[in-house]
Motif scaffolding. Structure first.
Motif, PDB file in Angstrom:
ATOM      1  N   ALA A  95      53.880  90.416 116.838  1.00 35.22           N
ATOM      2  CA  ALA A  95      54.501  89.098 116.686  1.00 35.22           C
ATOM      3  C   ALA A  95      53.517  87.961 116.906  1.00 35.22           C
ATOM      4  CB  ALA A  95      55.661  88.959 117.669  1.00 35.22           C
ATOM      5  N   SER A  96      52.364  88.244 117.556  1.00 35.73           N
ATOM      6  CA  SER A  96      51.414  87.208 117.952  1.00 35.73           C
ATOM      7  C   SER A  96      52.095  86.259 118.943  1.00 35.73           C
ATOM      8  CB  SER A  96      50.858  86.475 116.729  1.00 35.73           C
ATOM      9  OG  SER A  96      49.788  85.638 117.105  1.00 35.73           O
ATOM     10  N   GLY A  97      51.627  85.014 119.016  1.00 38.19           N
ATOM     11  CA  GLY A  97      52.196  84.053 119.958  1.00 38.19           C
ATOM     12  C   GLY A  97      52.534  82.747 119.268  1.00 38.19           C
ATOM     13  N   PRO A  98      53.212  81.856 119.963  1.00 37.05           N
ATOM     14  CA  PRO A  98      53.696  80.634 119.312  1.00 37.05           C
ATOM     15  C   PRO A  98      52.594  79.715 118.800  1.00 37.05           C
ATOM     16  CG  PRO A  98      54.088  80.571 121.690  1.00 37.05           C
ATOM     17  CD  PRO A  98      53.675  81.960 121.360  1.00 37.05           C
ATOM     18  N   GLN A  99      51.424  79.701 119.475  1.00 37.11           N
ATOM     19  CA  GLN A  99      50.363  78.819 118.993  1.00 37.11           C
ATOM     20  C   GLN A  99      49.909  79.204 117.590  1.00 37.11           C
ATOM     21  OE1 GLN A  99      47.276  78.758 122.046  1.00 37.11           O
ATOM     22  NE2 GLN A  99      47.983  76.753 122.690  1.00 37.11           N
ATOM     23  N   VAL A 100      49.745  80.504 117.351  1.00 36.33           N
ATOM     24  CA  VAL A 100      49.290  80.970 116.042  1.00 36.33           C
ATOM     25  C   VAL A 100      50.444  80.977 115.046  1.00 36.33           C
ATOM     26  CG1 VAL A 100      48.351  82.944 114.780  1.00 36.33           C
ATOM     27  CG2 VAL A 100      47.408  82.318 117.010  1.00 36.33           C
ATOM     28  N   VAL A 101      51.590  81.489 115.452  1.00 43.09           N
ATOM     29  CA  VAL A 101      52.726  81.614 114.535  1.00 43.09           C
ATOM     30  C   VAL A 101      53.143  80.250 113.997  1.00 43.09           C
ATOM     31  CG1 VAL A 101      55.172  82.230 114.374  1.00 43.09           C
ATOM     32  CG2 VAL A 101      53.569  83.762 115.533  1.00 43.09           C
ATOM     33  N   GLU A 102      53.278  79.286 114.882  1.00 46.75           N
ATOM     34  CA  GLU A 102      53.749  77.966 114.448  1.00 46.75           C
ATOM     35  C   GLU A 102      52.606  77.042 114.046  1.00 46.75           C
ATOM     36  OE1 GLU A 102      56.451  76.421 117.389  1.00 46.75           O
ATOM     37  OE2 GLU A 102      57.889  78.070 117.094  1.00 46.75           O
ATOM     38  N   TYR A 105      50.545  79.652 110.846  1.00 49.03           N
ATOM     39  CA  TYR A 105      51.384  80.142 109.751  1.00 49.03           C
ATOM     40  C   TYR A 105      52.558  79.227 109.435  1.00 49.03           C
ATOM     41  CZ  TYR A 105      48.710  84.399 110.351  1.00 49.03           C
ATOM     42  OH  TYR A 105      47.683  85.303 110.442  1.00 49.03           O
ATOM     43  N   GLY A 106      52.862  78.288 110.305  1.00 49.94           N
ATOM     44  CA  GLY A 106      53.956  77.366 110.033  1.00 49.94           C
ATOM     45  C   GLY A 106      55.312  78.027 110.030  1.00 49.94           C
ATOM     46  N   GLN A 107      55.446  79.081 110.851  1.00 50.16           N
ATOM     47  CA  GLN A 107      56.702  79.818 110.950  1.00 50.16           C
ATOM     48  C   GLN A 107      57.291  79.642 112.350  1.00 50.16           C
ATOM     49  OE1 GLN A 107      58.065  81.567 108.295  1.00 50.16           O
ATOM     50  NE2 GLN A 107      56.389  80.615 107.150  1.00 50.16           N
ATOM     51  N   PRO A 108      58.597  79.723 112.501  1.00 54.12           N
ATOM     52  CA  PRO A 108      59.204  79.590 113.828  1.00 54.12           C
ATOM     53  C   PRO A 108      58.926  80.828 114.677  1.00 54.12           C
ATOM     54  CG  PRO A 108      60.878  80.108 112.199  1.00 54.12           C
ATOM     55  CD  PRO A 108      59.618  79.880 111.428  1.00 54.12           C
ATOM     56  N   TYR A 109      58.731  80.633 115.980  1.00 53.38           N
ATOM     57  CA  TYR A 109      58.425  81.749 116.868  1.00 53.38           C
ATOM     58  C   TYR A 109      59.619  82.308 117.640  1.00 53.38           C
ATOM     59  CZ  TYR A 109      56.294  84.653 120.408  1.00 53.38           C
ATOM     60  OH  TYR A 109      55.975  85.716 121.200  1.00 53.38           O
ATOM     61  N   ALA A 256      52.087  77.682 129.349  1.00 51.94           N
ATOM     62  CA  ALA A 256      53.369  78.232 129.790  1.00 51.94           C
ATOM     63  C   ALA A 256      53.737  79.535 129.075  1.00 51.94           C
ATOM     64  CB  ALA A 256      54.478  77.207 129.578  1.00 51.94           C
ATOM     65  N   VAL A 257      53.048  79.835 127.963  1.00 47.56           N
ATOM     66  CA  VAL A 257      53.370  81.051 127.203  1.00 47.56           C
ATOM     67  C   VAL A 257      52.061  81.727 126.794  1.00 47.56           C
ATOM     68  CG1 VAL A 257      54.612  82.050 125.251  1.00 47.56           C
ATOM     69  CG2 VAL A 257      55.450  79.936 126.297  1.00 47.56           C
ATOM     70  N   ASN A 258      51.539  82.562 127.696  1.00 42.97           N
ATOM     71  CA  ASN A 258      50.328  83.329 127.427  1.00 42.97           C
ATOM     72  C   ASN A 258      50.577  84.751 127.911  1.00 42.97           C
ATOM     73  OD1 ASN A 258      47.825  84.663 127.608  1.00 42.97           O
ATOM     74  ND2 ASN A 258      46.712  82.734 127.769  1.00 42.97           N
ATOM     75  N   PHE A 259      50.872  85.653 126.976  1.00 43.16           N
ATOM     76  CA  PHE A 259      51.259  87.014 127.335  1.00 43.16           C
ATOM     77  C   PHE A 259      50.103  87.788 127.959  1.00 43.16           C
ATOM     78  CE2 PHE A 259      53.757  85.892 123.440  1.00 43.16           C
ATOM     79  CZ  PHE A 259      54.941  85.607 124.111  1.00 43.16           C
ATOM     80  N   HIS A 260      48.859  87.435 127.588  1.00 48.92           N
ATOM     81  CA  HIS A 260      47.704  88.115 128.172  1.00 48.92           C
ATOM     82  C   HIS A 260      47.557  87.744 129.648  1.00 48.92           C
ATOM     83  CE1 HIS A 260      47.076  88.633 123.936  1.00 48.92           C
ATOM     84  NE2 HIS A 260      46.745  87.371 123.752  1.00 48.92           N
ATOM     85  N   HIS A 261      47.761  86.481 129.946  1.00 49.76           N
ATOM     86  CA  HIS A 261      47.756  86.025 131.341  1.00 49.76           C
ATOM     87  C   HIS A 261      48.777  86.813 132.144  1.00 49.76           C
ATOM     88  CE1 HIS A 261      49.611  83.602 134.541  1.00 49.76           C
ATOM     89  NE2 HIS A 261      48.422  83.041 134.728  1.00 49.76           N
ATOM     90  N   ASP A 262      49.947  87.013 131.570  1.00 51.04           N
ATOM     91  CA  ASP A 262      51.029  87.692 132.289  1.00 51.04           C
ATOM     92  C   ASP A 262      50.690  89.155 132.578  1.00 51.04           C
ATOM     93  OD1 ASP A 262      52.321  85.296 132.032  1.00 51.04           O
ATOM     94  OD2 ASP A 262      53.666  85.955 130.434  1.00 51.04           O
ATOM     95  N   VAL A 263      49.953  89.806 131.679  1.00 47.57           N
ATOM     96  CA  VAL A 263      49.551  91.196 131.896  1.00 47.57           C
ATOM     97  C   VAL A 263      48.733  91.316 133.175  1.00 47.57           C
ATOM     98  CG1 VAL A 263      48.059  93.048 131.043  1.00 47.57           C
ATOM     99  CG2 VAL A 263      49.631  91.899 129.481  1.00 47.57           C
ATOM    100  N   PHE A 264      47.790  90.408 133.356  1.00 48.10           N
ATOM    101  CA  PHE A 264      46.926  90.477 134.537  1.00 48.10           C
ATOM    102  C   PHE A 264      47.644  90.026 135.797  1.00 48.10           C
ATOM    103  CE2 PHE A 264      43.909  90.521 131.045  1.00 48.10           C
ATOM    104  CZ  PHE A 264      43.104  91.576 131.424  1.00 48.10           C
ATOM    105  N   ALA A 265      48.601  89.125 135.639  1.00 52.47           N
ATOM    106  CA  ALA A 265      49.416  88.741 136.791  1.00 52.47           C
ATOM    107  C   ALA A 265      50.213  89.941 137.294  1.00 52.47           C
ATOM    108  CB  ALA A 265      50.343  87.590 136.409  1.00 52.47           C
ATOM    109  N   ARG A 266      50.798  90.711 136.382  1.00 51.40           N
ATOM    110  CA  ARG A 266      51.539  91.911 136.781  1.00 51.40           C
ATOM    111  C   ARG A 266      50.631  92.961 137.407  1.00 51.40           C
ATOM    112  NH1 ARG A 266      54.283  91.246 131.720  1.00 51.40           N
ATOM    113  NH2 ARG A 266      52.921  92.823 130.792  1.00 51.40           N
ATOM    114  N   LEU A 267      49.362  92.934 137.042  1.00 51.75           N
ATOM    115  CA  LEU A 267      48.412  93.916 137.550  1.00 51.75           C
ATOM    116  C   LEU A 267      47.910  93.565 138.952  1.00 51.75           C
ATOM    117  CD1 LEU A 267      47.056  96.537 136.551  1.00 51.75           C
ATOM    118  CD2 LEU A 267      45.213  95.125 135.600  1.00 51.75           C
TER     119      LEU A 267
END
Length: 341
Positions: A95-102, A105-109, A256-267
């Motif tokens: 799905a990628s993330g909102p920065q790239v998607v919107e 690509y100009g698509q809603p995330y 506020a929306v960085n899934f990679h950041h969240d991976v390391f936070a969980r670790l």
């Protein structure tokens, strides 16, 4: 555990020596070769190029961004590459993330999980070729609701080589990981760590337990991108990986929306991840790199002398990971393959 080679995506231009590395990967007996895309090179073209020079290795996308193409366009490319490669293609989606998607690509995330479910359903219909493709979904309608009102349900003119062409899903959060186990044939993790194995096993188990789940754990693939650097100096080897980690933790996503950041936070690295993100977004990239401890690198990579790597490999072999995806030039692949053998 199998080995794969990850081409990644290009920097400012084509990656020097990439074809030589692909050929070496096949010579060494690697199971697969993978490509990627962000907002530069695409994922499909390098695989067609690599597939023309190889005969055995599987060819996978890690990953194709769903917002870049309609589901039927992705299915068309997948069935084309599968024919041309003699049934070696693996479709990895994300799905990628909102920065790239919107932004690109100009698509809603919003609602990426529901969107993914519809996307995969359409691709499955195309590959099955049992009837004209139809879906009255929240995000995709075939035929389209509205428009000229003349849309006609169609099925591909080309007969797909494999109705069960494998589809893998890239995912980092637990809900998306569970979805991969429910509707796909494999999961593509990023920044996996043996220390997080139980967390991901639980997420996958939730998906496998859902009604209609496509696979069982024993026939589900998990190819993980794992940096492996054979070098006598652990700190120096870790230093080569830290800039990429700083980019993903700090800059590949909104604050506020960085899934990679969240991976390391969980670790267990939440404070480190917060600091790296703060420094990176402030433009202090060198400081962000310096804020990453070597222990974080070692938790998600295999670095150091060959004996150390072989010893640590045992922990990876006990995880859900089925394939280690390596990067580097032809020479480094040979060196790493010897260290892992």
């Amino acid at each position: 555990m199998k080995l794969g080679y990850h081409l990644g995506y290009w920097g400012s231009g084509p990656t020097p020596g990439a074809l030589e590395a692909v050929l070496e990967a096949e010579r060494l007996g690697f199971d697969s070769v993978w490509s990627a895309e962000a907002y530069g090179s695409d994922a499909f073209t390098p695989l067609a190029w690599a597939g023309a020079s190889t005969r055995r290795v599987k060819l996978g996308t890690n990953i194709v961004q769903m917002s870049a193409r309609t589901p039927t366009a992705t299915a068309m490319t997948a069935l084309t590459l599968d024919h041309l490669s003699g049934g070696r293609f693996v479709l990895g989606l994300g799905a990628s993330g909102p920065q790239v998607v919107e932004g690109w690509y100009g698509q809603p995330y919003p609602k990426p999980l529901a969107r993914t479910r519809e996307y995969v359903e359409i691709i499955r219909q195309v590959l099955a070729r049992e009837a004209p493709v139809t879906l009255d979904g929240q995000f995709y309608q075939l035929p389209l609701n509205g428009g000229a009102g003349l849309g006609k349900p169609l099925k591909p003119t080309v007969h797909p080589l494999r109705a069960d062409l494998p589809i893998y899903l890239a995912a980092e959060g637990p809900k998306n990981v569970a979805l991969s186990a429910e509707i796909c044939d494999g999961w593509l993790p990023l920044f996996f760590s043996p220390k997080a194995d139980a967390f991901y096993r639980n997420a996958l188990a939730e998906g496998f337990a859902r009604p209609g789940a496509r696979r069982k754990p024993e026939d589900f693939e998990v190819p993980a991108s794992v940096p492996v650097i054979v070098h006598d100096d652990v700190e120096e080897a870790a230093g080569w990986i830290k800039p990429a980690l700083a980019l993903y933790i700090g800059g590949m996503g909104a604050k506020a929306v960085n899934f990679h950041h969240d991976v390391f936070a969980r670790l267990g690295y939440e404070e480190v991840a917060d600091k790296v993100q703060e420094l990176y977004l402030a433009g202090r990239k060198d400081e962000a790199v310096a804020a990453i401890p070597t222990s974080l690198v070692e938790d998600t990579s295999l670095v150091g002398p060959a004996a150390k790597i072989r010893e640590e490999l045992a922990a990876w072999e006990d995880t859900v990971v089925t394939t280690l995806l390596l990067r580097g030039d032809a020479g480094s692949l040979t060196k790493v393959a010897e260290a892992l053998s």
